[in-house]
Design an enzyme around this catalytic site. Structure first.
Site, PDB file in Angstrom:
ATOM      1  N   ILE A 194     -60.155  30.618  97.561  1.00 56.16           N
ATOM      2  CA  ILE A 194     -61.053  31.652  98.075  1.00 56.16           C
ATOM      3  C   ILE A 194     -60.565  32.147  99.434  1.00 56.16           C
ATOM      4  O   ILE A 194     -60.519  33.354  99.704  1.00 56.16           O
ATOM      5  CB  ILE A 194     -62.507  31.128  98.157  1.00 56.16           C
ATOM      6  CG1 ILE A 194     -63.047  30.926  96.736  1.00 56.16           C
ATOM      7  CG2 ILE A 194     -63.390  32.073  98.963  1.00 56.16           C
ATOM      8  CD1 ILE A 194     -64.472  30.422  96.651  1.00 56.16           C
ATOM      9  N   VAL A 279     -64.605  25.968 101.841  1.00 57.41           N
ATOM     10  CA  VAL A 279     -64.084  24.595 101.783  1.00 57.41           C
ATOM     11  C   VAL A 279     -64.391  23.917 100.441  1.00 57.41           C
ATOM     12  O   VAL A 279     -64.423  22.698 100.350  1.00 57.41           O
ATOM     13  CB  VAL A 279     -64.642  23.745 102.952  1.00 57.41           C
ATOM     14  CG1 VAL A 279     -64.151  24.277 104.290  1.00 57.41           C
ATOM     15  CG2 VAL A 279     -66.172  23.696 102.918  1.00 57.41           C
ATOM     16  N   HIS A 453     -36.532  44.935  77.785  1.00 56.37           N
ATOM     17  CA  HIS A 453     -35.883  45.314  79.033  1.00 56.37           C
ATOM     18  C   HIS A 453     -36.240  46.757  79.368  1.00 56.37           C
ATOM     19  O   HIS A 453     -36.206  47.607  78.471  1.00 56.37           O
ATOM     20  CB  HIS A 453     -34.369  45.190  78.904  1.00 56.37           C
ATOM     21  CG  HIS A 453     -33.642  45.700  80.106  1.00 56.37           C
ATOM     22  ND1 HIS A 453     -33.589  44.971  81.295  1.00 56.37           N
ATOM     23  CD2 HIS A 453     -32.963  46.851  80.339  1.00 56.37           C
ATOM     24  CE1 HIS A 453     -32.889  45.660  82.182  1.00 56.37           C
ATOM     25  NE2 HIS A 453     -32.510  46.808  81.641  1.00 56.37           N
TER      26      HIS A 453
HETATM   27  P1  FAD Z   1     -71.595  29.877  86.965  1.00 58.13           P
HETATM   28  O1  FAD Z   1     -70.746  31.062  86.773  1.00 58.13           O
HETATM   29  O2  FAD Z   1     -71.821  29.380  88.348  1.00 58.13           O
HETATM   30  O3  FAD Z   1     -72.978  30.232  86.273  1.00 58.13           O
HETATM   31  C1  FAD Z   1     -74.074  29.384  86.301  1.00 58.13           C
HETATM   32  C2  FAD Z   1     -75.330  30.213  86.249  1.00 58.13           C
HETATM   33  O4  FAD Z   1     -76.436  29.342  86.053  1.00 58.13           O
HETATM   34  C3  FAD Z   1     -75.628  30.959  87.541  1.00 58.13           C
HETATM   35  O5  FAD Z   1     -76.045  32.262  87.269  1.00 58.13           O
HETATM   36  C4  FAD Z   1     -76.757  30.154  88.182  1.00 58.13           C
HETATM   37  O6  FAD Z   1     -77.585  30.941  89.028  1.00 58.13           O
HETATM   38  C5  FAD Z   1     -77.478  29.682  86.945  1.00 58.13           C
HETATM   39  N1  FAD Z   1     -78.290  28.468  87.141  1.00 58.13           N
HETATM   40  C6  FAD Z   1     -78.001  27.385  87.906  1.00 58.13           C
HETATM   41  N2  FAD Z   1     -78.963  26.463  87.772  1.00 58.13           N
HETATM   42  C7  FAD Z   1     -79.879  26.974  86.907  1.00 58.13           C
HETATM   43  C8  FAD Z   1     -81.081  26.493  86.365  1.00 58.13           C
HETATM   44  N3  FAD Z   1     -81.545  25.258  86.638  1.00 58.13           N
HETATM   45  N4  FAD Z   1     -81.779  27.304  85.521  1.00 58.13           N
HETATM   46  C9  FAD Z   1     -81.324  28.546  85.196  1.00 58.13           C
HETATM   47  N5  FAD Z   1     -80.175  29.042  85.679  1.00 58.13           N
HETATM   48  C10 FAD Z   1     -79.455  28.250  86.514  1.00 58.13           C
HETATM   49  N6  FAD Z   1     -62.553  31.508  88.416  1.00 58.13           N
HETATM   50  C11 FAD Z   1     -61.534  32.006  87.687  1.00 58.13           C
HETATM   51  O7  FAD Z   1     -61.219  31.458  86.622  1.00 58.13           O
HETATM   52  N7  FAD Z   1     -60.838  33.105  88.098  1.00 58.13           N
HETATM   53  C12 FAD Z   1     -61.131  33.742  89.263  1.00 58.13           C
HETATM   54  O8  FAD Z   1     -60.481  34.717  89.612  1.00 58.13           O
HETATM   55  C13 FAD Z   1     -62.186  33.239  90.051  1.00 58.13           C
HETATM   56  N8  FAD Z   1     -62.517  33.833  91.211  1.00 58.13           N
HETATM   57  C14 FAD Z   1     -63.573  33.355  91.940  1.00 58.13           C
HETATM   58  C15 FAD Z   1     -63.887  33.982  93.143  1.00 58.13           C
HETATM   59  C16 FAD Z   1     -64.935  33.520  93.910  1.00 58.13           C
HETATM   60  C17 FAD Z   1     -65.282  34.207  95.202  1.00 58.13           C
HETATM   61  C18 FAD Z   1     -65.717  32.418  93.444  1.00 58.13           C
HETATM   62  C19 FAD Z   1     -66.887  31.924  94.248  1.00 58.13           C
HETATM   63  C20 FAD Z   1     -65.401  31.774  92.259  1.00 58.13           C
HETATM   64  C21 FAD Z   1     -64.325  32.245  91.501  1.00 58.13           C
HETATM   65  N9  FAD Z   1     -63.952  31.619  90.305  1.00 58.13           N
HETATM   66  C22 FAD Z   1     -62.897  32.100  89.578  1.00 58.13           C
HETATM   67  C23 FAD Z   1     -64.668  30.457  89.782  1.00 58.13           C
HETATM   68  C24 FAD Z   1     -65.641  30.901  88.660  1.00 58.13           C
HETATM   69  O9  FAD Z   1     -66.546  31.829  89.188  1.00 58.13           O
HETATM   70  C25 FAD Z   1     -66.376  29.679  88.123  1.00 58.13           C
HETATM   71  O10 FAD Z   1     -65.448  28.692  87.716  1.00 58.13           O
HETATM   72  C26 FAD Z   1     -67.232  30.070  86.930  1.00 58.13           C
HETATM   73  O11 FAD Z   1     -68.155  31.065  87.278  1.00 58.13           O
HETATM   74  C27 FAD Z   1     -67.976  28.842  86.397  1.00 58.13           C
HETATM   75  O12 FAD Z   1     -68.747  29.220  85.300  1.00 58.13           O
HETATM   76  P2  FAD Z   1     -70.088  28.432  84.908  1.00 58.13           P
HETATM   77  O13 FAD Z   1     -70.620  29.144  83.721  1.00 58.13           O
HETATM   78  O14 FAD Z   1     -69.802  26.996  84.829  1.00 58.13           O
HETATM   79  O15 FAD Z   1     -71.070  28.616  86.153  1.00 58.13           O
HETATM   80  P1  NAD Z   2     -60.484  25.055  97.274  1.00 59.97           P
HETATM   81  O1  NAD Z   2     -60.680  23.651  96.890  1.00 59.97           O
HETATM   82  O2  NAD Z   2     -59.526  25.888  96.532  1.00 59.97           O
HETATM   83  O3  NAD Z   2     -60.020  25.128  98.803  1.00 59.97           O
HETATM   84  C1  NAD Z   2     -60.777  24.588  99.846  1.00 59.97           C
HETATM   85  C2  NAD Z   2     -59.832  24.283 100.968  1.00 59.97           C
HETATM   86  O4  NAD Z   2     -60.603  23.928 102.100  1.00 59.97           O
HETATM   87  C3  NAD Z   2     -58.918  23.092 100.670  1.00 59.97           C
HETATM   88  O5  NAD Z   2     -57.579  23.440 100.930  1.00 59.97           O
HETATM   89  C4  NAD Z   2     -59.425  21.999 101.612  1.00 59.97           C
HETATM   90  O6  NAD Z   2     -58.402  21.152 102.049  1.00 59.97           O
HETATM   91  C5  NAD Z   2     -59.994  22.836 102.743  1.00 59.97           C
HETATM   92  N1  NAD Z   2     -61.024  22.146 103.525  1.00 59.97           N
HETATM   93  C6  NAD Z   2     -62.013  21.338 103.071  1.00 59.97           C
HETATM   94  N2  NAD Z   2     -62.790  20.951 104.114  1.00 59.97           N
HETATM   95  C7  NAD Z   2     -62.279  21.536 105.222  1.00 59.97           C
HETATM   96  C8  NAD Z   2     -62.651  21.541 106.589  1.00 59.97           C
HETATM   97  N3  NAD Z   2     -63.704  20.862 107.011  1.00 59.97           N
HETATM   98  N4  NAD Z   2     -61.907  22.264 107.456  1.00 59.97           N
HETATM   99  C9  NAD Z   2     -60.831  22.983 107.032  1.00 59.97           C
HETATM  100  N5  NAD Z   2     -60.435  23.005 105.735  1.00 59.97           N
HETATM  101  C10 NAD Z   2     -61.164  22.318 104.849  1.00 59.97           C
HETATM  102  O7  NAD Z   2     -61.954  25.696  97.293  1.00 59.97           O
HETATM  103  P2  NAD Z   2     -62.421  27.207  97.500  1.00 59.97           P
HETATM  104  O8  NAD Z   2     -61.319  28.029  98.012  1.00 59.97           O
HETATM  105  O9  NAD Z   2     -63.693  27.121  98.249  1.00 59.97           O
HETATM  106  O10 NAD Z   2     -62.730  27.633  96.021  1.00 59.97           O
HETATM  107  C11 NAD Z   2     -63.645  26.870  95.218  1.00 59.97           C
HETATM  108  C12 NAD Z   2     -63.243  26.904  93.790  1.00 59.97           C
HETATM  109  O11 NAD Z   2     -63.512  28.186  93.233  1.00 59.97           O
HETATM  110  C13 NAD Z   2     -61.755  26.703  93.571  1.00 59.97           C
HETATM  111  O12 NAD Z   2     -61.426  25.340  93.506  1.00 59.97           O
HETATM  112  C14 NAD Z   2     -61.521  27.364  92.273  1.00 59.97           C
HETATM  113  O13 NAD Z   2     -61.766  26.429  91.259  1.00 59.97           O
HETATM  114  C15 NAD Z   2     -62.570  28.462  92.229  1.00 59.97           C
HETATM  115  N6  NAD Z   2     -61.906  29.756  92.480  1.00 59.97           N
HETATM  116  C16 NAD Z   2     -60.904  30.139  91.637  1.00 59.97           C
HETATM  117  C17 NAD Z   2     -60.249  31.329  91.865  1.00 59.97           C
HETATM  118  C18 NAD Z   2     -59.141  31.729  90.945  1.00 59.97           C
HETATM  119  O14 NAD Z   2     -59.032  31.147  89.871  1.00 59.97           O
HETATM  120  N7  NAD Z   2     -58.303  32.686  91.313  1.00 59.97           N
HETATM  121  C19 NAD Z   2     -60.604  32.137  92.937  1.00 59.97           C
HETATM  122  C20 NAD Z   2     -61.612  31.700  93.777  1.00 59.97           C
HETATM  123  C21 NAD Z   2     -62.265  30.512  93.524  1.00 59.97           C
END
Ligand code: FAD
Ligand code: NAD
Length: 476
Positions: A194, A279, A453
């Site tokens: 992130i 983090v 290519h």
């Molecule tokens: P979520 O997508 O978190 O969905 C869970 C849903 O359940 C939410 O809407 C939540 O509000 C709801 N919920 C929670 N508790 C309850 C409850 N008790 N009752 C009813 N509803 C509830 N992953 C990738 O693969 N590619 C990416 O490019 C990527 N980019 C990301 C960028 C960012 C900024 C972030 C934050 C994450 C990114 N991720 C990416 C990670 C990805 O978003 C998650 O891995 C994915 O959304 C997980 O899917 P999920 O269905 O497990 O949960």
């Molecule tokens: P991350 O685990 O990728 O990175 C967190 C980083 O924060 C690590 O490098 C860790 O060492 C560092 N860190 C932890 N505590 C710290 C502290 N106190 N001070 C300074 N550094 C610290 O987690 P993220 O970037 O928050 O993303 C969360 C998850 O969301 C990812 O693991 C990934 O699974 C998912 N995500 C995926 C994508 C994608 O697939 N392109 C994009 C965004 C998020």
């Protein structure tokens, strides 16, 4: 009597909504409960991914990349533009439009597949009953039950106790997706996925970005050559990544925010205007599990499951970010499909060794399978070949000849064990390699397949040839 379904899915993200649709396709009466409300105050399906994760971040990455190319790369093509400017409000509106159309699309898919959507907070009770609580008041609205329940509640950002979110100046990833203007100085805690993606967005739009990373090593889970090249490219782009930096606190000053951190025990500080805390994320299980529901969580709060996503309670399953494994949308979705198929008596399967990782920076980073370091640790003999994009005509024609592809194969059987890439569009190129690996392909297989290519995929072809030191467009 409470309403009864074949399957109740709690959570409407890429894990939950995909599981619900697959269950319905398989003829199961399915309800999907989700508690998320969109910016317009209406229920918004799609979870973190569609609302505040994958999709809005990629929309901003794309806008900022276009702007960056316009400012810095168009001149090489002979294109000049005077005073390019970014309209942040328009960029945010475009992002929201994409989010709205995709989240709305899930509702349409539910309707078409006859999935019953329920807006509310689900709570798993004993005997596979689910209480639905009002998202605002928390009051019990109804109780429903099912033969099978799939928990897909996802994850939420980790908050540092010493740097609490204030929703305006100190924010999580959601806040960083919503800035209404480009912060002059942006501090990011955590140089993970992130931090790098959102840091890139705001850097390209003009912010001075400093990333404070606690670990001494940059991107330690990626291939060593890939992380080295990534660090070099990000430095060139002006991302100031400080490793081994433990953030102690953030103080408000007359000019902004002072991030105080230690490197090797020595206190240092940097002043910024906004802070993004990135983090990591933690499972979202608050209020989900009644004490007598039979489902347990581990020490880190993840719902405990076996390799087939079964919890300790018969008929209750859990998938996605709320359980062990990488927090990735495609991993969540594939688990959802596999669980739906198991519920319907079919063989569901996810190959956890072949979940591709992609980081959508520029250059993009992608990998699947094992790294050389992991294989060394496991005592597996391997050979590898790599090929730079600088030697491919297509990357040169695109003015984007940065990075490389590396293929790692078993020393004796030649089976491809890992592929590691950094460069243009590697988010797409990795798919070919995942297919090859899923079919237990060898580097020889990839080397013998005709690649068009001029394409970027020729770098995959040449890297496969390089495993046996016979790449054509490379010395040595
Ligand atoms: P979520 O997508 O978190 O969905 C869970 C849903 O359940 C939410 O809407 C939540 O509000 C709801 N919920 C929670 N508790 C309850 C409850 N008790 N009752 C009813 N509803 C509830 N992953 C990738 O693969 N590619 C990416 O490019 C990527 N980019 C990301 C960028 C960012 C900024 C972030 C934050 C994450 C990114 N991720 C990416 C990670 C990805 O978003 C998650 O891995 C994915 O959304 C997980 O899917 P999920 O269905 O497990 O949960
Ligand atoms: P991350 O685990 O990728 O990175 C967190 C980083 O924060 C690590 O490098 C860790 O060492 C560092 N860190 C932890 N505590 C710290 C502290 N106190 N001070 C300074 N550094 C610290 O987690 P993220 O970037 O928050 O993303 C969360 C998850 O969301 C990812 O693991 C990934 O699974 C998912 N995500 C995926 C994508 C994608 O697939 N392109 C994009 C965004 C998020």
């Amino acid at each position: 009597m409470s309403e009864h379904f074949d399957v109740i899915v709690i959570g409407g993200g890429p894990g939950g909504y995909v599981a619900a649709i697959r269950c319905a396709q398989l003829g199961l009466a399915t309800a999907c409960i989700d508690d998320r409300t969109g910016a317009d105050g209406k229920p918004s399906l799609g979870g973190t991914c569609l609302n505040v994760g994958c999709i809005p971040s990629k929309a901003l990455l794309d806008s900022s990349e276009q702007f960056h190319r316009l400012e810095h790369q168009f001149a090489a093509h002979g294109i000049s533009v005077e005073n390019p400017a970014m309209d942040v409000a328009q960029m945010q509106m475009r992002k929201q439009g994409i989010v709205d159309s995709l989240t709305g699309g899930i509702g349409t898919l539910f309707k078409a597949n006859k999935v019953t959507p329920i807006h509310g907070h689900g709570r798993l009770m004993a005997d596979k009953n689910v209480a639905i609580l009002d998202t605002e008041s928390g009051e019990l609205r109804q109780t429903i039950s099912a033969h099978n329940i799939i928990l897909a509640t996802g994850s939420i950002p980790v908050e540092l106790p010493s740097v609490p979110f204030d929703g305006q100046f100190i924010v999580d990833s959601t806040g960083a997706l919503e800035f209404d203007r480009v912060p002059q100085r942006l501090g990011i805690i955590g140089a993970g996925v992130i931090g790098l993606e959102l840091g890139s967005v705001w850097r390209r739009l003009g912010s001075e970005v400093v990333l404070l990373e606690a670990l001494d090593k940059f991107l330690p889970t990626a291939d060593a050559n890939v992380s080295r090249e990534a660090a070099r490219q990000f430095k060139k782009q002006g991302l100031d990544i400080r490793l081994g930096a433990m953030v102690e606190k953030v103080n408000a000053t007359p000019n902004g925010l002072q991030m105080v951190y230690t490197v090797g025990g020595e206190e240092q500080s940097v002043e910024v205007d906004r802070v993004v805390v990135a983090v990591g994320r933690k499972p979202a299980t608050q209020g989900l599990l009644a004490a007598d529901c039979g489902v347990s969580t581990d020490q880190r709060g993840f719902i405990e499951v076996d390799d087939h996503c079964r919890t300790g309670e018969s008929g209750v399953w859990a998938i996605g970010d709320a359980v062990r494994g990488p927090m990735l949308a495609h991993k969540a979705s594939e688990e959802g499909v596999a669980v739906a198929e198991r519920i319907a008596g079919k063989p569901g399967h996810v190959d956890f060794n072949l979940v591709p990782w992609v980081i959508y920076t520029d250059p993009e980073i992608a990998w699947a399978g094992r790294t050389e370091a992991q294989l060394k640790e496991d005592g597996v003999a391997f050979k590898s070949g790599s090929f730079p994009f600088a030697a491919t005509g297509r990357a040169k024609a695109m003015e984007n000849a940065v990075g490389m592809v590396k293929i790692v194969a078993h020393a004796e059987t030649d089976r491809v064990l890992g592929v590691h890439m950094i460069g243009p569009h590697v988010s797409e190129l990795i798919a070919e390699c995942v297919v090859a690996m899923a079919f237990h392909g060898s580097s020889e297989d990839l080397a013998r397949i005709v690649h068009a290519h001029p394409t970027l995929s020729e770098a995959v072809h040449e890297a496969a040839l390089a495993v046996e030191k016979r790449a054509i467009h490379k010395f040595g």
